[in-house]
Design a protein around this motif. Sequence first.
Motif, PDB file in Angstrom:
ATOM      1  N   CYS A 100      95.967 -23.228  23.371  1.00 24.84           N
ATOM      2  CA  CYS A 100      96.239 -22.620  22.065  1.00 24.84           C
ATOM      3  C   CYS A 100      95.028 -22.650  21.148  1.00 24.84           C
ATOM      4  CB  CYS A 100      97.425 -23.318  21.397  1.00 24.84           C
ATOM      5  SG  CYS A 100      99.012 -23.023  22.195  1.00 24.84           S
ATOM      6  N   THR A 101      94.289 -23.749  21.136  1.00 32.25           N
ATOM      7  CA  THR A 101      93.134 -23.840  20.235  1.00 32.25           C
ATOM      8  C   THR A 101      91.825 -23.487  20.928  1.00 32.25           C
ATOM      9  OG1 THR A 101      92.642 -26.170  20.684  1.00 32.25           O
ATOM     10  CG2 THR A 101      94.294 -25.700  18.982  1.00 32.25           C
ATOM     11  N   ASP A 136     105.330 -25.841  17.864  1.00 32.19           N
ATOM     12  CA  ASP A 136     106.009 -24.661  18.385  1.00 32.19           C
ATOM     13  C   ASP A 136     106.289 -24.795  19.877  1.00 32.19           C
ATOM     14  OD1 ASP A 136     105.833 -23.461  15.855  1.00 32.19           O
ATOM     15  OD2 ASP A 136     103.877 -22.589  16.311  1.00 32.19           O
ATOM     16  N   SER A 143     100.665 -25.213  16.524  1.00 30.83           N
ATOM     17  CA  SER A 143     101.082 -24.697  17.829  1.00 30.83           C
ATOM     18  C   SER A 143     101.713 -25.766  18.710  1.00 30.83           C
ATOM     19  CB  SER A 143      99.888 -24.062  18.556  1.00 30.83           C
ATOM     20  OG  SER A 143      98.826 -24.979  18.716  1.00 30.83           O
ATOM     21  N   VAL A 177     108.249 -16.242  20.155  1.00 28.34           N
ATOM     22  CA  VAL A 177     106.993 -16.266  19.404  1.00 28.34           C
ATOM     23  C   VAL A 177     107.259 -16.907  18.055  1.00 28.34           C
ATOM     24  CG1 VAL A 177     105.157 -14.897  18.358  1.00 28.34           C
ATOM     25  CG2 VAL A 177     106.139 -14.189  20.550  1.00 28.34           C
ATOM     26  N   ALA A 210      98.032 -19.352  21.159  1.00 30.71           N
ATOM     27  CA  ALA A 210      98.216 -19.345  19.706  1.00 30.71           C
ATOM     28  C   ALA A 210      96.927 -18.868  19.049  1.00 30.71           C
ATOM     29  CB  ALA A 210      98.594 -20.729  19.192  1.00 30.71           C
ATOM     30  N   PRO A 244     100.857 -21.555  27.043  1.00 32.20           N
ATOM     31  CA  PRO A 244     101.013 -21.050  25.676  1.00 32.20           C
ATOM     32  C   PRO A 244      99.707 -20.524  25.103  1.00 32.20           C
ATOM     33  CG  PRO A 244     101.885 -23.289  25.915  1.00 32.20           C
ATOM     34  CD  PRO A 244     101.143 -22.990  27.153  1.00 32.20           C
ATOM     35  N   ASN A 257      99.615 -16.594  11.650  1.00 28.56           N
ATOM     36  CA  ASN A 257      99.311 -17.043  13.009  1.00 28.56           C
ATOM     37  C   ASN A 257     100.575 -17.048  13.845  1.00 28.56           C
ATOM     38  OD1 ASN A 257     100.481 -19.899  12.869  1.00 28.56           O
ATOM     39  ND2 ASN A 257      98.972 -19.992  11.220  1.00 28.56           N
ATOM     40  N   ILE A 258     100.379 -16.890  15.144  1.00 23.55           N
ATOM     41  CA  ILE A 258     101.510 -16.907  16.064  1.00 23.55           C
ATOM     42  C   ILE A 258     101.243 -17.888  17.199  1.00 23.55           C
ATOM     43  CG2 ILE A 258     102.162 -14.515  15.584  1.00 23.55           C
ATOM     44  CD1 ILE A 258     101.010 -13.762  18.350  1.00 23.55           C
ATOM     45  N   THR A 259     102.335 -18.394  17.775  1.00 26.56           N
ATOM     46  CA  THR A 259     102.298 -19.163  19.007  1.00 26.56           C
ATOM     47  C   THR A 259     103.233 -18.490  19.989  1.00 26.56           C
ATOM     48  OG1 THR A 259     101.962 -21.228  17.767  1.00 26.56           O
ATOM     49  CG2 THR A 259     102.609 -21.426  20.080  1.00 26.56           C
TER      50      THR A 259
END
Length: 397
Positions: A362-363, A166, A163, A178, A197, A195, A187-189
């Motif tokens: 994101c995480t 990205d 991510s 995306v 993800a 952001p 998986n997507i970001t």
Amino acid sequence: MVVVVTTSDGSCGLMRVIGLMSGTSYDAIDAAAADLRLDGDQLVLSPLGMLSQPYSAELRTAVAASLPPASTTMEQVCRLDTEIGQAFAEVAQQAVEQLCGGYADLIVSHGQTVFHWVDKGSVRGTLQLGQPAWIAEATGVPVVSDVRARDVAAGGQGAPLVSIIDVLWLRGRPGVPVALNLGGIANITVVHGEPVAFDTGPANALIDAVVSELVGQPFDADGALAARGTVHEELLGRLLAEPYYARPAPKSTGKELFNLAYLARALEGLPDASAEDLVATVTTLTARTVADAVRRYGGTEVIASGGGIRNPVLMHRLAAELGLPVRTTDELGLPSAAKEAYAFAVLGFLTVHGLGGTVPSCTGARHSSVLGSVTPGLSGLPVITGEDRPPVRLVVE
């Protein structure tokens, strides 16, 4: 001795870095080499090429036999850690010679994920095998490895680590871009505002598992089986009832959940279905769950990478579900087949510069962390001098 990478003004110079990656499909080890440098607030990546080496049939069988829902032993874990490390070392040697002209400053190894411990939505631990000492010994180059664990220790999911690439790369594009990776797990970001993800669910994991179990092939080449099959709507509905899909981000998952046992539970009480119909159904499941996730965040374009983009039926169904432009990272200058390997090269580069390699939103981590552990090469550890600022943009030359 230590390796010092500097320029005359004390700022960071060019580093030649190799990223090594084997995804949740555990079919091959990918290596991608790049020249990387910091230029003010930009991280500049110049791709040098990639290569891919399939796992031996014996090693792939051993990995498969150790993954959930199967049980394993500590002896097998030890053997796999060594044998995967040796396989990565062989690919690293090839990459140094074939992609880097015989010299690299750093190697970054993701290893092979064999377990991702998720408990009530929280990640408690993650395990990637592939002893990095074999890579350092074979090449003489320092190795950054075990890159996921620090984010988990900081309260994060340890995924998707790509991510940060990205966000740096796609920030500033119009609308809500995306980034989508179709590996074993999808998986997507979402690169807009703060952001986001997360893993959306299975990508190739269920497709490959069904094809392997029922047809004896490793994957659905060109989507041929899915194209001949008919979607089993009741089965699809049962599969979509899995609570994971409705959980809020950040979240991550793996083959611990999305495996043949998940499919078998959904099939209970239903009439027998052909292999083609089952493949068509789980292919549509991937397209539907990805599309649902993209719509939830108002995505306006999808930029895809990963092995799943080589499945034309999956890509067609995804485009139909989305009703949005779907392009590959190749169109933007980053080879899709090597994107994750390049991403881990970048993460290791940030690590040896003492810079964080995660986006907390994101995480789900409490803060960004410098990732991984460093195994010395023949000349010791890489030491970077100068004051480096975290990059805000990735430029692919």
